[in-house]
Design an enzyme around this catalytic site. Sequence first.
Site, mmCIF file in Angstrom:
data_model
loop_
_atom_site.group_PDB
_atom_site.id
_atom_site.type_symbol
_atom_site.label_atom_id
_atom_site.label_comp_id
_atom_site.label_asym_id
_atom_site.label_seq_id
_atom_site.Cartn_x
_atom_site.Cartn_y
_atom_site.Cartn_z
ATOM 1 N N LYS A 222 49.474 48.923 6.002
ATOM 2 C CA LYS A 222 50.432 48.695 7.075
ATOM 3 C C LYS A 222 51.734 48.172 6.486
ATOM 4 C CE LYS A 222 47.183 47.664 10.843
ATOM 5 N NZ LYS A 222 46.773 46.682 11.879
ATOM 6 N N ARG A 224 56.251 47.362 7.668
ATOM 7 C CA ARG A 224 57.100 46.929 8.785
ATOM 8 C C ARG A 224 57.480 48.093 9.686
ATOM 9 N NH1 ARG A 224 63.072 45.717 6.163
ATOM 10 N NH2 ARG A 224 63.152 47.467 4.711
ATOM 11 N N TYR A 225 57.316 49.327 9.204
ATOM 12 C CA TYR A 225 57.678 50.486 10.015
ATOM 13 C C TYR A 225 56.480 51.118 10.716
ATOM 14 C CZ TYR A 225 62.148 50.317 7.593
ATOM 15 O OH TYR A 225 63.365 49.911 7.102
ATOM 16 N N GLY A 226 55.265 50.881 10.229
ATOM 17 C CA GLY A 226 54.117 51.522 10.844
ATOM 18 C C GLY A 226 52.862 51.351 10.008
ATOM 19 N N GLU A 227 51.905 52.256 10.219
ATOM 20 C CA GLU A 227 50.608 52.200 9.557
ATOM 21 C C GLU A 227 50.350 53.510 8.835
ATOM 22 O OE1 GLU A 227 46.005 50.879 10.702
ATOM 23 O OE2 GLU A 227 47.502 51.278 12.266
ATOM 24 N N LYS A 241 51.634 58.770 7.922
ATOM 25 C CA LYS A 241 52.348 57.541 8.268
ATOM 26 C C LYS A 241 52.645 57.581 9.762
ATOM 27 C CE LYS A 241 56.251 54.700 6.736
ATOM 28 N NZ LYS A 241 57.413 54.645 5.811
ATOM 29 N N ASP A 342 66.429 50.904 -0.561
ATOM 30 C CA ASP A 342 65.261 50.009 -0.394
ATOM 31 C C ASP A 342 64.280 50.200 -1.552
ATOM 32 O OD1 ASP A 342 63.770 48.029 0.775
ATOM 33 O OD2 ASP A 342 62.810 49.315 2.249
#
Length: 518
Positions: A222, A224-227, A241, A342
């Site tokens: 997991k 910060r944007y999803g799983e 994703k 990033d």
Amino acid sequence: MAAMAPSPGGGAGQHGALPLLLCFLLLSKEAWGLLCYCEGLCPDPNNFNGTCEAMPNSFCFSAVELHYDVETDEMKEERTYGCLGQDELGLMQCQAYLIEHYRPKNISCCREYDRCNEGLLPQLSPQKPSVAPPRDFSESLVLVTLPLAIVAFLALILTFWFRYRQRENSLLVYNKPVGIIMGPNDTLSDLIEQSSGSGSGLPLLVQRTIAKQIQLVQSVGKGRYGEVWLGRWRGERVAVKVFFTTDEASWFRETEIYQTVLLRHENILGFIAADIKGTGSLTQMLLITDYHQLGSLHDYLQNITLNYFTMIRLSLSTACGISHLHTEIFGTKGKPAIAHRDIKSKNILVKRNGECCIADFGLAVKYVSENNELDFGTNPKVGTRRYMAPEVLNETINMSCFESLKMADMYSFGLVLWEICRRCASESGDRYLSADEYQLPYFDSVPQDPSFDDMHEVVCVKGIRPDIPLRWHCNEVLKTMSKVIQECWHANPAARLTALRVKKTLYKLQVTDGTKIV
């Protein structure tokens, strides 16, 4: 003779009702589905009964596939059981067991009764080398000249056909676009090879078809944007994703970047498909990519000690990926320059061959020099605070200058190189020096989840950088790496190395036995 009527309570009535009962049971199974034995591909990982319910008019299946085992360095058979999805009714796929199979997978299907697939055992048939009988000279001559004559004849026909088509096409006002037709036995590599060659991904219709047929197996992480889930498509492993509904901008931006022309590269995470699925009250935004079971560089470094070769292999492949992103390719189907924004060890994946690939392009920026425009997308979020460059933290970066964004990437890459080098064991004379414990950059200067002000105080005000261990200065390889790292995280962006310069330096770097890293 008088006709004999069957007795209402006799055996004939009972025998007549039995076929009707069997037909009713068969129809009810097709209408309502049946229970299948499930192992390895259960839709619900918490299902301890070992069964799944097939969709109406669908099949149970048993599949066998060859997989590479990292621990034993061997290919091993892996068997899975489960239910085919509603979109895969097995019209072609389920007949694979009827012929000899030389591909590394096979499948058998059934729907006669509950758990009918439990006893199915499809086999992988090894290809047997054929031994050609000896031939005399005349037979060999015929076998050589005949194919050549056929090839020459076909070439002549193709030449005339090509000229005819050229003349026909010159009269057309427009050309009808040709798409990819997805066969029932196509693999992902087959579909990618059939694409236009522009490197901008599969056609949208093919992507949506693949996304609908994905089976989610288990959650593997997991963010910060999803799983991220391990999924399967026709027996092949893929990474899925699933973005949170609040991060639609990240999904849209990442999908847009992955479909950039000529982005496909061995050190960029392989993109397969993207789609938005509605499941009643829930909307899922899916991004489907290649699956790398070794996980992120952050996780990989915590469980392994590196030598010189593996350290340079990880570093060089990451530099190659960043260099490809930063480079603009000119031409009719050119590629814009891209800044990642990033770069960190959690956004870099480790492949099975020991190389890395760059992932997570939700914050990426595209730049085309012809019109001198920067495309930031619509995502308002910023990068990870721990890896932010000094000019980002003190807000002096020129956001309208693409070179400034590239140099911010190189600062973050310098921190990633520091993480890699810490896990490399070294030698000093006759002494063996063990690797340092894995740590995140600035682990001893800021909290575990540092704020923007924490990082600004350490990086900009105090000018602190991660500590270079003394043992690095006793070894030529690590000493060279430390110089590269310090030039990457220099406070002055103009003084930092470019990704291409780092790539060339690592190419020239040699390990202690004199083997050149290529």
